[in-house]
Design an enzyme around this catalytic site. Structure first.
Site, mmCIF file in Angstrom:
data_model
loop_
_atom_site.group_PDB
_atom_site.id
_atom_site.type_symbol
_atom_site.label_atom_id
_atom_site.label_comp_id
_atom_site.label_asym_id
_atom_site.label_seq_id
_atom_site.Cartn_x
_atom_site.Cartn_y
_atom_site.Cartn_z
ATOM 1 N N CYS A 2 25.616 47.988 54.092
ATOM 2 C CA CYS A 2 24.730 48.022 55.087
ATOM 3 C C CYS A 2 23.531 47.085 54.764
ATOM 4 O O CYS A 2 23.399 46.698 53.611
ATOM 5 C CB CYS A 2 24.296 49.435 55.405
ATOM 6 S SG CYS A 2 25.542 50.509 55.488
ATOM 7 N N TRP A 76 27.821 48.620 57.659
ATOM 8 C CA TRP A 76 28.839 48.574 57.247
ATOM 9 C C TRP A 76 29.702 50.153 57.141
ATOM 10 O O TRP A 76 29.085 50.787 56.315
ATOM 11 C CB TRP A 76 29.190 48.045 56.012
ATOM 12 C CG TRP A 76 30.423 47.976 55.407
ATOM 13 C CD1 TRP A 76 30.804 48.999 54.375
ATOM 14 C CD2 TRP A 76 31.614 47.159 55.510
ATOM 15 N NE1 TRP A 76 32.182 48.828 54.044
ATOM 16 C CE2 TRP A 76 32.521 47.551 54.755
ATOM 17 C CE3 TRP A 76 31.705 45.986 56.235
ATOM 18 C CZ2 TRP A 76 34.035 47.027 54.713
ATOM 19 C CZ3 TRP A 76 33.215 45.473 56.383
ATOM 20 C CH2 TRP A 76 33.985 45.918 55.430
ATOM 21 N N GLY A 101 23.524 52.704 51.725
ATOM 22 C CA GLY A 101 24.018 53.791 50.748
ATOM 23 C C GLY A 101 25.002 54.914 51.193
ATOM 24 O O GLY A 101 25.516 54.747 52.194
ATOM 25 N N GLU A 483 49.177 41.057 38.809
ATOM 26 C CA GLU A 483 47.808 40.924 39.579
ATOM 27 C C GLU A 483 47.107 39.896 39.250
ATOM 28 O O GLU A 483 46.541 39.056 39.801
ATOM 29 C CB GLU A 483 47.156 42.185 39.520
ATOM 30 C CG GLU A 483 45.575 42.245 40.126
ATOM 31 C CD GLU A 483 45.674 41.624 41.790
ATOM 32 O OE1 GLU A 483 46.748 41.657 42.424
ATOM 33 O OE2 GLU A 483 44.591 41.144 41.911
ATOM 34 N N LYS A 487 45.856 36.301 41.408
ATOM 35 C CA LYS A 487 44.350 36.150 41.295
ATOM 36 C C LYS A 487 44.190 34.594 40.829
ATOM 37 O O LYS A 487 43.757 33.952 41.350
ATOM 38 C CB LYS A 487 43.736 36.978 40.351
ATOM 39 C CG LYS A 487 43.206 38.278 40.585
ATOM 40 C CD LYS A 487 42.129 38.210 41.749
ATOM 41 C CE LYS A 487 42.453 38.397 43.311
ATOM 42 N NZ LYS A 487 43.330 39.525 43.554
ATOM 43 N N GLU A 490 45.907 32.036 43.272
ATOM 44 C CA GLU A 490 45.361 31.883 44.549
ATOM 45 C C GLU A 490 43.886 31.224 44.715
ATOM 46 O O GLU A 490 43.365 30.468 45.608
ATOM 47 C CB GLU A 490 45.231 33.225 45.427
ATOM 48 C CG GLU A 490 44.310 34.271 44.846
ATOM 49 C CD GLU A 490 44.220 35.348 45.768
ATOM 50 O OE1 GLU A 490 44.183 36.692 45.054
ATOM 51 O OE2 GLU A 490 44.294 35.336 46.895
ATOM 52 N N HIS A 506 65.784 36.615 28.032
ATOM 53 C CA HIS A 506 67.111 36.420 29.147
ATOM 54 C C HIS A 506 67.038 35.141 30.030
ATOM 55 O O HIS A 506 67.844 35.142 31.186
ATOM 56 C CB HIS A 506 67.300 37.703 29.844
ATOM 57 C CG HIS A 506 67.379 38.802 29.192
ATOM 58 N ND1 HIS A 506 68.452 39.277 28.384
ATOM 59 C CD2 HIS A 506 66.463 39.870 28.598
ATOM 60 C CE1 HIS A 506 68.538 40.319 27.770
ATOM 61 N NE2 HIS A 506 66.922 40.798 27.922
ATOM 62 N N LYS A 605 41.496 35.803 54.700
ATOM 63 C CA LYS A 605 40.746 37.120 53.845
ATOM 64 C C LYS A 605 41.791 38.324 54.523
ATOM 65 O O LYS A 605 42.074 39.142 53.957
ATOM 66 C CB LYS A 605 39.265 37.540 54.208
ATOM 67 C CG LYS A 605 38.868 38.697 53.695
ATOM 68 C CD LYS A 605 38.986 38.746 52.130
ATOM 69 C CE LYS A 605 38.764 40.115 51.489
ATOM 70 N NZ LYS A 605 39.233 40.087 50.226
HETATM 71 C C1 AGP Z 1 44.234 39.367 47.371
HETATM 72 O O1 AGP Z 1 43.438 38.480 46.217
HETATM 73 C C2 AGP Z 1 44.578 38.552 48.521
HETATM 74 N N1 AGP Z 1 43.812 37.838 49.190
HETATM 75 C C3 AGP Z 1 45.893 39.234 49.360
HETATM 76 O O2 AGP Z 1 46.988 39.371 48.706
HETATM 77 C C4 AGP Z 1 45.543 40.513 50.120
HETATM 78 O O3 AGP Z 1 45.572 41.363 48.920
HETATM 79 C C5 AGP Z 1 46.575 40.777 50.819
HETATM 80 O O4 AGP Z 1 46.705 39.978 52.100
HETATM 81 C C6 AGP Z 1 46.351 42.443 51.349
HETATM 82 O O5 AGP Z 1 45.466 42.363 52.403
HETATM 83 P P1 AGP Z 1 44.789 43.938 52.562
HETATM 84 O O6 AGP Z 1 44.674 44.600 51.359
HETATM 85 O O7 AGP Z 1 43.710 43.360 53.772
HETATM 86 O O8 AGP Z 1 46.014 44.503 53.563
#
Ligand code: AGP
Length: 610
Positions: A2, A76, A101, A483, A487, A490, A506, A605
């Site tokens: 917020c 938020w 908060g 992961e 990161k 992307e 393998h 996003k």
């Molecule tokens: C995360 O770094 C990515 N931008 C992407 O993989 C994201 O995690 C995925 O699109 C899922 O989004 P969500 O958690 O909003 O469902």
């Protein structure tokens, strides 16, 4: 999170407050509102949706015109879905507040106030705070004392601006663990969550101290501690541009959000821990549901799916229950075998991801019990799942998910401890110790990890010039490698692949050359020697190696070009600091390469389409 802002002076208060709210929009929000003194009353205008909705309502109603003292808020949602009623400000005709908060003990406080005749119209913890202050004011007849008593009662974090009807043209403010600044003008003064909200009017400001209160009029600023002893703070001058201020002085939202991880984990876990045991009563998540789950299926996309992989390792290790992790876009077309005994957990930061939503609906059709782990309050997945546990990570602006992921896995660990205890797999003492580590140690452990910034920056320089690289790991480290690889891909556009270290021989070891560096994750003691063998295999073929290991790992420095040691951590939770290292590594590689870190090409996003 917020945003709050307040003004007292000669200008039109609603205009200044709205201007501040517009500057705070970057923080992410779902509703907004303004309150202002007019003719001895406090008038309030608020609405769900954009600040512009409130602006239009204010213009149409005209009920704030001529006001010179007011407060405003961008919400938020944490407690209660986005709605007009849940929007801030909150209070009564005698008092109005805006709050950033989380009040962890809002439920017992609300019950106490209800037993003293107070009623509630919203689902928010903020309304509880407003009526708590009024309750004390009614009893002690001193505004300062009422605020001090409220601060003593509240457990949680807050930055609150307050207006009392019987003290017009005056702003009060209190804070704990949430920033609050007092902007200093000529014949006017301001309060705000951060300087960005008032930078248009002044660059000079005070930072209110923790557990302090402030009384602000157009010509005076008084700050005091909880003993009502006046305190002074240095007058600061913001050197930031408004754009930089919106990122809190960080170069990108991604690194800002990584730095928010300790607080985000604390805000999410603490309200779900009572007597040092996991407690999901507020989410009505029954013990039976967890105790009787025959299997768990995590369904998600991208980083959220990788959080499910951490959950798989944790739950299978501690609860001895089979766990599947499904990519939502596959799950929805695979005609999954599910029954009402299955617990399906949909993980989603946005709560709007199309594939995850479709998977949720399919799981419900098949009779499974669906639990959402979602960051956006009131989002579609949160509303349609049979139950939801929110990650109170605050808004995640950067496309690359960091704090949401770290909070997701922290919350999944807490759920795992609860399930393992209910299934009799761990004793109460073991459950309490695991929970204590999450409650007491984890936020500072993440802070210590973030403090390794220079080492990680140096390591990033090793990799920035390559176009391909491998992440390798075993067990939970393999899941974190996935992961870390996502990161890096992307945001830096380096092609990277996460591989189970034992699988290299393998086939894929044929790819290892001097131009194919390797990031080896070796945090698990029982697998460390195996990982060292794999590191030697790739080094023998020319690979440069970055090793991420636990503190004290044997001869690590002799085995790799660079070693990043995790702060000492209970083995079961290693993925949390390891995730932060990988997020920061990806960030600094991308920064070395001059990439558009917060908005990588081709990415959105939230992927709300198939
Ligand atoms: C995360 O770094 C990515 N931008 C992407 O993989 C994201 O995690 C995925 O699109 C899922 O989004 P969500 O958690 O909003 O469902």
């Amino acid at each position: 999170m917020c945003g709050i802002t307040g003004y007292v002076g000669a200008r039109e208060a609603s205009e200044v407050v709205l201007q501040g709210l517009h500057t705070l929009e970057y923080r992410g929000y779902d509703s907004a509102g303004v309150a202002a003194f007019i003719n001895g009353n406090i008038n309030v205008v608020k609405a769900v949706g954009k600040v512009s909705n409130v602006e239009e309502k204010i213009a149409a109603l005209g009920t704030l015109k001529g006001a010179h003292c007011g407060i405003g808020h961008t919400r938020w949602a944490t407690h209660g879905a986005p709605s007009d009623t849940n929007s801030h400000p909150h209070g009564t005709e005698n008092i109005q507040i805006v709050h950033n908060g989380i009040i962890e003990n809002y439920a017992p406080l609300r019950a106490m106030l209800q037993s003293n005749g107070f009623t509630f119209v919203s689902e928010t913890d903020t309304e509880v705070a407003a009526k708590l202050i009024e309750y004390h004011y009614n009893n002690c007849h001193s505004r300062e004392d009422a605020l001090v008593y409220a601060m003593r009662d509240i457990i949680g974090s807050y930055a609150i601006a307050v207006m009392f009807r019987d003290c017009p043209e005056t702003l009060y403010a209190i804070r704990k663990d949430n920033p609050l600044i007092i902007g200093v003008g000529e014949g006017e003064n301001f309060v705000a969550s951060d300087i960005a909200a008032v930078l248009r009017y002044t660059k000079t400001y005070y930072q209110l101290g923790d557990l302090e209160l402030a009384i602000v009029t157009k010509d005076s600023i008084c700050m005091m501690d909880m003993d009502k002893k006046e305190v002074s703070h240095p007058l600061l001058t913001a050197t930031w541009s408004i754009e930089a201020a919106e990122r809190g002085g960080y170069d990108h939202f991604m690194i800002k959000e990584i730095n928010e991880e300790p607080e985000a984990v604390e805000k999410t876990l603490h309200p779900r821990i009572r007597d040092m045991m996991p407690n999901f009563e507020e989410e009505n998540l029954s013990d039976e549901r967890l105790k009787n789950a025959k299997s768990v299926t995590f369904v998600a996309c991208g980083t959220a799916m990788h959080a499910g992989l951490v959950g798989k390792t944790a739950i299978e290790q501690l609860c001895r229950v089979p766990v599947k992790v499904e990519i939502a876009s596959e799950f929805r077309y695979n005609d999954p075998i599910l029954s009402e005994e299955d617990l399906v957990v949909i993980i989603s930061q946005s709560g709007e991801t199309a594939d995850s939503l479709a998977a949720l609906r399919l799981a419900k059709e098949k009779g499974a019990y669906t639990l959402g782990i979602v960051n956006v309050i009131g989002s579609t997945i949160a509303r349609e799942a049979d139950n939801v546990i929110y990650t109170w990570a605050g808004p995640e602006i950067s496309v690359a998910s960091t704090k949401a992921y770290t909070v997701q896995i922290s919350l999944i660990y807490l759920l795992t401890i609860k399930m393992a205890y209910l299934k009799g797999k761990i004793s109460e003492a073991e459950a309490k110790e695991y929970t204590r580590i999450l409650y007491e140690d984890m936020p500072s452990l993440i802070k210590d990890t973030i403090a390794k910034e220079e080492e990680i920056k140096d390591a990033a320089k090793l990799f920035a010039k390559y176009e391909d690289l491998f992440f390798i790991g075993r067990g939970i480290d393999y899941h974190l490698a996935m992961e870390g690889s996502l990161k890096l891909k992307e945001i830096s556009y380096i092609h990277s692949e996460a591989y189970a270290a034992g699988e290299l021989k393998h086939g894929t070891i044929s790819l290892i050359t001097t131009e194919m560096p390797v990031i080896a994750l070796a945090t698990q003691e029982e697998l460390y020697e195996k990982m060292i063998s794999n590191i030697r295999e790739v080094k023998a073929r020319g690979a440069k190696v970055l090793l991420v290991a636990r503190e004290g790992a044997k001869d690590a420095a002799a085995e790799a070009e660079k070693v990043i040691y995790l702060p000492r951590c209970e083995k079961f939770f290693t993925s949390i600091p390891l995730a932060t290292v990988l997020q920061m590594l990806a960030y600094y590689v991308a920064r070395e390469r001059g990439c558009d870190i917060d908005k990588p090409r081709n990415l959105a996003k939230s992927v709300t389409v198939e």
